[in-house]
Design an enzyme around this catalytic site. Structure first.
Site, PDB file in Angstrom:
ATOM      1  N   HIS A 175       0.825  -1.219   0.000  1.00  0.00           N
ATOM      2  CA  HIS A 175       0.000   0.000   0.000  1.00  0.00           C
ATOM      3  C   HIS A 175       0.856   1.266   0.000  1.00  0.00           C
ATOM      4  O   HIS A 175       0.416   2.317  -0.448  1.00  0.00           O
ATOM      5  CB  HIS A 175      -0.962  -0.013   1.190  1.00  0.00           C
ATOM      6  CG  HIS A 175      -2.150  -0.894   0.956  1.00  0.00           C
ATOM      7  ND1 HIS A 175      -3.420  -0.588   1.355  1.00  0.00           N
ATOM      8  CD2 HIS A 175      -2.246  -2.095   0.325  1.00  0.00           C
ATOM      9  CE1 HIS A 175      -4.247  -1.555   0.989  1.00  0.00           C
ATOM     10  NE2 HIS A 175      -3.558  -2.482   0.373  1.00  0.00           N
ATOM     11  N   ASP A 176       2.083   1.154   0.510  1.00  0.00           N
ATOM     12  CA  ASP A 176       2.991   2.299   0.428  1.00  0.00           C
ATOM     13  C   ASP A 176       3.414   2.512  -1.029  1.00  0.00           C
ATOM     14  O   ASP A 176       3.293   3.608  -1.580  1.00  0.00           O
ATOM     15  CB  ASP A 176       4.222   2.055   1.315  1.00  0.00           C
ATOM     16  CG  ASP A 176       5.149   3.261   1.341  1.00  0.00           C
ATOM     17  OD1 ASP A 176       4.636   4.392   1.232  1.00  0.00           O
ATOM     18  OD2 ASP A 176       6.370   3.086   1.473  1.00  0.00           O
ATOM     19  N   VAL A 179       0.909   3.900  -3.825  1.00  0.00           N
ATOM     20  CA  VAL A 179       0.413   5.286  -3.748  1.00  0.00           C
ATOM     21  C   VAL A 179       1.612   6.233  -3.811  1.00  0.00           C
ATOM     22  O   VAL A 179       2.338   6.406  -2.834  1.00  0.00           O
ATOM     23  CB  VAL A 179      -0.425   5.501  -2.466  1.00  0.00           C
ATOM     24  CG1 VAL A 179      -0.962   6.920  -2.408  1.00  0.00           C
ATOM     25  CG2 VAL A 179      -1.571   4.496  -2.407  1.00  0.00           C
ATOM     26  N   ASP A 212       7.478   5.487  -0.561  1.00  0.00           N
ATOM     27  CA  ASP A 212       7.988   6.722   0.046  1.00  0.00           C
ATOM     28  C   ASP A 212       7.544   6.889   1.493  1.00  0.00           C
ATOM     29  O   ASP A 212       7.633   7.989   2.043  1.00  0.00           O
ATOM     30  CB  ASP A 212       7.516   7.937  -0.775  1.00  0.00           C
ATOM     31  CG  ASP A 212       5.999   8.050  -0.794  1.00  0.00           C
ATOM     32  OD1 ASP A 212       5.326   7.149  -0.251  1.00  0.00           O
ATOM     33  OD2 ASP A 212       5.472   9.030  -1.350  1.00  0.00           O
ATOM     34  N   SER A 242       4.719   7.172   2.655  1.00  0.00           N
ATOM     35  CA  SER A 242       3.565   8.077   2.827  1.00  0.00           C
ATOM     36  C   SER A 242       2.445   7.399   3.623  1.00  0.00           C
ATOM     37  O   SER A 242       1.694   8.065   4.339  1.00  0.00           O
ATOM     38  CB  SER A 242       3.042   8.554   1.473  1.00  0.00           C
ATOM     39  OG  SER A 242       2.720   7.456   0.655  1.00  0.00           O
ATOM     40  N   GLU A 288      -3.308   8.986   4.179  1.00  0.00           N
ATOM     41  CA  GLU A 288      -3.696   7.766   3.451  1.00  0.00           C
ATOM     42  C   GLU A 288      -4.362   6.745   4.371  1.00  0.00           C
ATOM     43  O   GLU A 288      -5.283   6.044   3.980  1.00  0.00           O
ATOM     44  CB  GLU A 288      -2.455   7.133   2.799  1.00  0.00           C
ATOM     45  CG  GLU A 288      -1.911   7.931   1.635  1.00  0.00           C
ATOM     46  CD  GLU A 288      -0.585   7.380   1.117  1.00  0.00           C
ATOM     47  OE1 GLU A 288      -0.290   6.197   1.296  1.00  0.00           O
ATOM     48  OE2 GLU A 288       0.176   8.181   0.523  1.00  0.00           O
ATOM     49  N   ASP A 314      -6.432 -17.540   4.101  1.00  0.00           N
ATOM     50  CA  ASP A 314      -6.174 -18.895   3.621  1.00  0.00           C
ATOM     51  C   ASP A 314      -6.714 -19.847   4.678  1.00  0.00           C
ATOM     52  O   ASP A 314      -6.178 -19.917   5.783  1.00  0.00           O
ATOM     53  CB  ASP A 314      -4.659 -19.060   3.426  1.00  0.00           C
ATOM     54  CG  ASP A 314      -4.260 -20.478   3.044  1.00  0.00           C
ATOM     55  OD1 ASP A 314      -5.110 -21.390   3.145  1.00  0.00           O
ATOM     56  OD2 ASP A 314      -3.100 -20.674   2.663  1.00  0.00           O
ATOM     57  N   THR A 338      -3.680 -22.987   5.473  1.00  0.00           N
ATOM     58  CA  THR A 338      -2.421 -22.664   6.171  1.00  0.00           C
ATOM     59  C   THR A 338      -2.360 -21.138   6.350  1.00  0.00           C
ATOM     60  O   THR A 338      -1.630 -20.453   5.632  1.00  0.00           O
ATOM     61  CB  THR A 338      -1.181 -23.148   5.380  1.00  0.00           C
ATOM     62  OG1 THR A 338      -1.221 -22.566   4.066  1.00  0.00           O
ATOM     63  CG2 THR A 338      -1.119 -24.656   5.254  1.00  0.00           C
ATOM     64  N   ASP A 359       2.698 -19.337   1.256  1.00  0.00           N
ATOM     65  CA  ASP A 359       3.007 -20.501   0.412  1.00  0.00           C
ATOM     66  C   ASP A 359       2.020 -20.576  -0.760  1.00  0.00           C
ATOM     67  O   ASP A 359       1.217 -19.660  -0.944  1.00  0.00           O
ATOM     68  CB  ASP A 359       2.978 -21.788   1.259  1.00  0.00           C
ATOM     69  CG  ASP A 359       1.622 -21.979   1.957  1.00  0.00           C
ATOM     70  OD1 ASP A 359       0.653 -21.285   1.593  1.00  0.00           O
ATOM     71  OD2 ASP A 359       1.543 -22.823   2.858  1.00  0.00           O
TER      72      ASP A 359
END
Ligand code: HEM
Length: 319
Positions: free
Chosen positions: A63-64, A67, A71, A73, A82, A235, A238, A243
């Site tokens: 997610h850094d 956008v 950086d 942000s 954000e 998941d 597991t 994996d």
């Protein structure tokens, strides 16, 4: 004489620290040779104290980077940052990055001003989390700047949504110079961590829009009957292992998001997923293993350029 001159130039070049903004392996070697170990230790402690938090850190890095580039942000606090966007529902792991940043700066000796950018700390920490949860590792280039701004509205159009079609996902990744193979490989990160019912309830309330295994849908309905903010493992087999199980789940229509399921609506992508799951032997050899494809995509994602900025003292505030 000429030889000595070249030796001198070479020595001067070597003594120059790498410039921020120019990503390199072992970027901090000259000033903070133990920085990567210090971050790895901080991350290992965090995961030990709070099992599963590493999934949050890997998502934070994604997610850094998506956008405005990698950086840092996403780490900033302000009333319109954000973090406050609905696209960032459930984002976690911020404390891990603050702890890793403290450990990183400490490893440099007595720094003032700060030397290790939060964006780099996050990229290293995500790599360490891959190692902890997946048991494999890779090199991270560093030298990122930290941004001075973080705006909620910048997440729109940059972060993919859980109800995107395959074409929308492909276009979103292409804008970051990531391919459909990268998309399929990176989404394998959904083999760890959790999601809120709000993010996938369409899948069992509106079963006509996508296919879902009926027993799996019933189990989700049951878990989510207590509300949109109940959390469910991504998941179901597991949940804490990074994996290829998630690709096996895909093959059985047992994945959470529409954006997961739609990867099956494209034949090349479906074939690739079957291959990653070990169910398909007909693709060229370079497509056979998921791990190298995931590493390649993580490294590419980590290089999405941010702008110029600063090296923050703490990760949640500008200097
Ligand atoms: C392809 C588009 C993607 C979409 C639409 C998407 C969407 C989502 C959503 C909706 C959640 C759950 C949020 C919640 O309800 O709490 C989630 C969780 C997660 N995602 Fe993705 N994601 C995508 C790609 C990726 C990529 C590329 C990565 C990393 C390389 C990633 C890693 C994760 C992880 C690890 C979690 C669990 C986080 C936790 O347990 O805190 N995702 N994703």
């Amino acid at each position: 004489m000429t030889m000595n001159y070249y030796c001198l130039i070479f020595a001067i070049l070597l003594s120059f620290p790498c410039a921020y903004g120019d990503l390199k392996p072992k970027f901090y070697e000259a000033k903070c040779p133990r920085v990567e170990d210090a971050i790895a230790n901080a991350v290992a402690t965090a995961e030990k104290n709070n099992p599963g938090i590493c999934a949050g850190v890997i998502r934070l890095h994604f997610h850094d980077c998506f956008v405005n580039g990698c950086d840092g942000s996403v780490l900033l606090d302000n009333p319109n940052s954000e973090k406050t966007s609905d696209d960032n529902i459930g984002l976690r792991g911020f404390n891990v990055i603050e702890a890793a940043k403290i450990a990183a700066e400490k490893s440099c000796g007595k720094p003032s001003p700060p030397l290790v950018s939060c964006a780099d700390v996050l990229a290293y920490a995500a790599r360490d989390c891959v190692n902890i949860l997946g048991g494999f590792t890779y090199e991270v280039v560093a030298g990122r700047f930290d941004s001075k701004v973080s705006r909620k509205e910048d997440t729109t159009g940059n972060l993919p949504a859980a109800n995107f079609t395959f074409e929308e996902l492909k276009d979103n990744f292409a804008k970051k110079k990531l391919s459909a193979v990268d998309l399929v490989a990176l989404t394998g990160a959904h083999s760890i961590g959790v999601a809120h019912c709000l993010s996938f309830k369409e899948r069992f309330t509106n079963v006509k829009t996508s296919e879902i295994d009926p027993t799996y849908a019933d189990s989700l309905r049951e878990k989510c009957k207590n509300g949109d903010f109940v959390i469910v493992s991504q998941d179901h087999v597991t949940s804490n292992r990074l994996d290829v199980q998630w690709y096996k789940n895909e093959n059985q229509n047992k994945v959470l998001f529409l954006s997961d399921w739609v990867l099956r609506t494209d034949s090349a992508s479906q074939s690739l997923m079957n291959n990653f799951a070990g169910l398909n032997r007909n693709l060229p050899p370079q497509f056979i293993k998921w791990e190298p494809a995931f590493i390649d995509a993580m490294q590419k994602m980590g290089k999405i350029p941010g702008g110029p900025g600063e090296i923050r003292k703490v990760c949640n505030a500008v200097n």
